[in-house]
Design an enzyme around this catalytic site. Structure first.
Site: not given
Ligand code: 0RA
Length: 650
Positions: A443, A516, A518, A520
């Site tokens: 990503e 990640d 997180d 997103d």
């Protein structure tokens, strides 16, 4: 044997010895009876008891089932059925029927009370199996106006014999004494070595489905281990119609109407509910046999699908929506946006397939096919407005399908023209041996840059992906094939897509999703997983798809940096090193190439989570249920998938 012995001795007669040997066999090979001694098997004990209560409900004698996980970890199941019979059992005299049900394998069935006894898969082995695998079982029975009680210990050994302990309470509404059965069991930690820890979510999902499949039947679930837990109640007067509405709740309806029909064969019955939403997925069919989800489909689904395709095409021709010269709709065109529940019940279900979740009984196919041919046609004739909307949708789906085929062919031709046809952003590996080649799908460009620098370029390819790829769950194929990120992915893997996908041609045997930790990151990972599930399923089945696990924390010890995978690792570490300070790692982009290699990519030290096909089969259902639903469920999915495979495993 029993007839010429005194009653007390009789309970140690030949039959009783056989009984104890039976239960001993269950303890020796629990897997044969409950599938496993892990969390799946542990939960199976609850299903086994509750199935008996549901049988009472199906016979029309039970309307409420209360399940409670007690503070001490035991489970109690209470129903308001007829109560297990307490009289002396003809065959096993002087044992009572209740004792037989609790101690004789396969004796849970209704002895000759007419109708057919249904049982599902491993289910229906009987409560005696629960008894065999518990340190203690308490049973209370309200029947014939009296409350009876008996207890067992140490894997099914009779402890307190069946005795009357009082009168049954009088039911306010009927003025009659209460009837019903309460079973409480304490699973044996010697058998369930992985621990005795019931997952409330697993229980809730299961009983919600059972409530949908048995209209009007009410389930209470309590978790007394958690003082904050509020009782959850499931009850659906509309049965599987409500199930369809529930699955469609976050979707836009094509029309409000939910179709429904039921039919019976000689010793099998079928019930179907269906509706269409405006979405583009064509796998909204969920089937069940005797209340068990048949994730791999089977004869009931086959019968429904072929009748659906046939009936809708015939209807469209007869009403001039399809002209003589037009090609027929394909099944997938008609199934686009369809949500359907098929529930069959039969005496001897044959469960087949990899996960034993495919119904093999051939007679069910013709029953469902015939019922659908007749009743769906009727429904269409009676609902011309809805029928028209659905036929128009199928027609647009057919056009999109044809356009997608053309788009796919264009991608193919491009492949041919550009030599290898590899996307510009791909930093390929040098090896041409798929077995040792890996592709990291990363990503963001900055993380992509670090990964390129860090990698072992002999075996590791890097494909950076920008932003969020299209949500394949929602988007039609046609649009998907115009998305540059999706095209790069297809070209990089090099084995086609969708129905044309050929895993033999895959250029890598490891696809590692690197995003990640997180929100997103978890979103993009979910999208990528959805893509693989939907469009490159054989990659998942082959075990080629992995999720990288970048660490969440780092800490310093002198000059050395130590990485900690998650909170569990961090807490464990701080218990040993009280003064450590932790840095929360914000994202892949913040790590330099060395750090990324060391923590996430180095085959010697990295942790990769393999997405297994067994997970996939169940995860696919989870996808169908959750994707396109509310954001919260979607967020949960990835957590569930990565952290609590047990939930999916059950
Ligand atoms: C055997 C025969 C009958 C009911 C049951 C067992 C029965 C078992 C369980 C287990 C949990 N709850 C249950 N409720 C009933 C038929 C009883 C009759 O014919 O009256």
């Amino acid at each position: 044997m029993a007839e010429n012995s005194a009653p007390e001795e009789a309970s140690y007669g030949a039959d009783q010895i056989q009984v104890l040997e039976g239960l001993e066999a269950v303890r020796k090979r629990p897997g044969m009876y409950i599938g496993s001694t892990g969390p799946t098997g542990l939960h199976h004990l609850v299903w086994e008891v509750v199935d008996n209560s549901v049988d009472e409900a199906m016979a029309g004698h039970c309307s409420l089932i209360k399940v409670a996980v007690k503070a001490d970890g035991s489970v109690q199941v209470e129903d308001d059925g007829r109560g297990i019979p307490v009289g002396v059992h003809t065959k096993y005299a002087p044992l009572t029927a209740a004792e037989v049900v609790l101690t004789v394998l396969h004796a849970g069935g209704k002895f000759g009370d007419g109708g057919y006894k249904v049982s599902g898969g491993l289910h229906g082995v009987g409560i005696s199996v629960v008894n065999a695998l518990s340190t203690k079982v308490d049973v209370e029975i309200d029947r014939d106006g009296k409350r009876h009680r008996m207890t067992f210990k140490d894997g099914g050994k009779p402890d307190e014999a069946l005795t009357v302990i009082g009168d049954s309470p009088i039911n306010d509404e009927t003025g009659e004494p209460r009837t019903g059965t309460t079973v409480r069991f304490w699973p044996d930690a010697e058998i369930f070595k992985e621990g005795i820890d019931y997952n409330t979510q697993t229980l809730l999902s299961r009983f919600q489905i059972m409530a949908f499949l048995n209209a009007g039947l009410e389930f209470w679930v309590d978790d007394e281990r958690d003082p904050e837990f509020e009782r959850k109640i499931h009850r659906y007067e509309g049965g599987i119609r409500d199930f369809v509405a529930h699955l469609n709740r976050a979707k836009e309806a094509l029309f409000e109407e939910i179709g429904h029909f039921a039919d019976q064969g000689v010793d099998e019955e079928v019930e179907v509910a269906f509706s269409w939403n405006t979405g583009y997925q064509s796998d909204g069919i969920h089937s069940f046999a005797n209340g068990i989800a048949t994730i791999e489909g089977g004869m009931h689904e086959q019968g429904f699908r072929s009748a659906l395709t046939r009936t809708v095409n015939a209807y469209a021709k007869d009403h001039d929506y399809l002209k003589e010269k037009d090609d027929n709709f394909q099944g997938e065109d008609i199934r686009e946006g369809l949500t359907a529940i098929i529930s069959v019940r039969l005496a001897e279900p044959q469960f087949e397939g990899q996960t034993k979740s495919k119904l093999g009984n051939v007679s069910v196919r013709s029953l469902v096919e015939k019922a659908t041919n007749e009743r769906l046609r009727e429904w269409l004739e009676e609902h011309p407005k809805e029928a028209k909307a659905m036929v128009f949708k199928a027609s647009r789906a057919a056009q999109a399908r044809i356009a997608a085929t053309q788009a796919r062919q264009t991608i193919r031709r491009k492949d041919a023209l550009d030599g290898a046809g590899l996307p510009g952003k791909l930093a390929d590996c040098r090896s041409k041996d798929p077995a040792e080649s890996e592709i990291y799908i990363v990503e963001g460009n900055s993380a992509g840059g670090s990964a390129k620098e860090a990698r072992d370029s002999h075996t590791m390819a890097i494909l950076p992906i920008r932003g969020k790829i299209l949500n394949v769950e929602r988007a039609r194929l046609e649009r998907m094939f115009k998305n540059t990120e999706v095209i790069s992915l297809i070209q990089a893997i090099g084995a086609g897509v969708g129905e044309d996908f050929d895993v033999e041609e895959a250029r890598y045997h490891k696809v590692v999703l690197l995003a990640d930790a997180d929100v997103d990151g978890s979103h993009i990972r979910t999208l990528l997983l959805t893509f693989f599930f939907r469009q490159m399923r054989p990659m998942v089945d082959a075990g080629y798809v992995y999720i990288a696990q970048p660490p969440l924390y780092s800490t310093k010890v002198g000059k050395n940096k130590i990485y900690l995978k998650d909170d569990v690792a961090r807490i464990a570490y701080s218990e040993e090193h009280p003064n450590a300070e932790y840095q929360r790692l914000k994202g892949l982009g913040e790590m330099d190439a060395d750090e990324l290699w060391e923590t996430t990519m180095d085959p010697e030290t990295r942790t990769l989570l393999q997405v297994t096909s067994h997970q996939a089969a169940i995860a696919d259902e989870v996808f169908s249920v959750l994707m396109g639903d509310d954001v919260e469920s979607r967020k949960n999915f990835i957590q569930t998938n990565a952290d609590d495979v047990r939930f999916l495993d059950i």
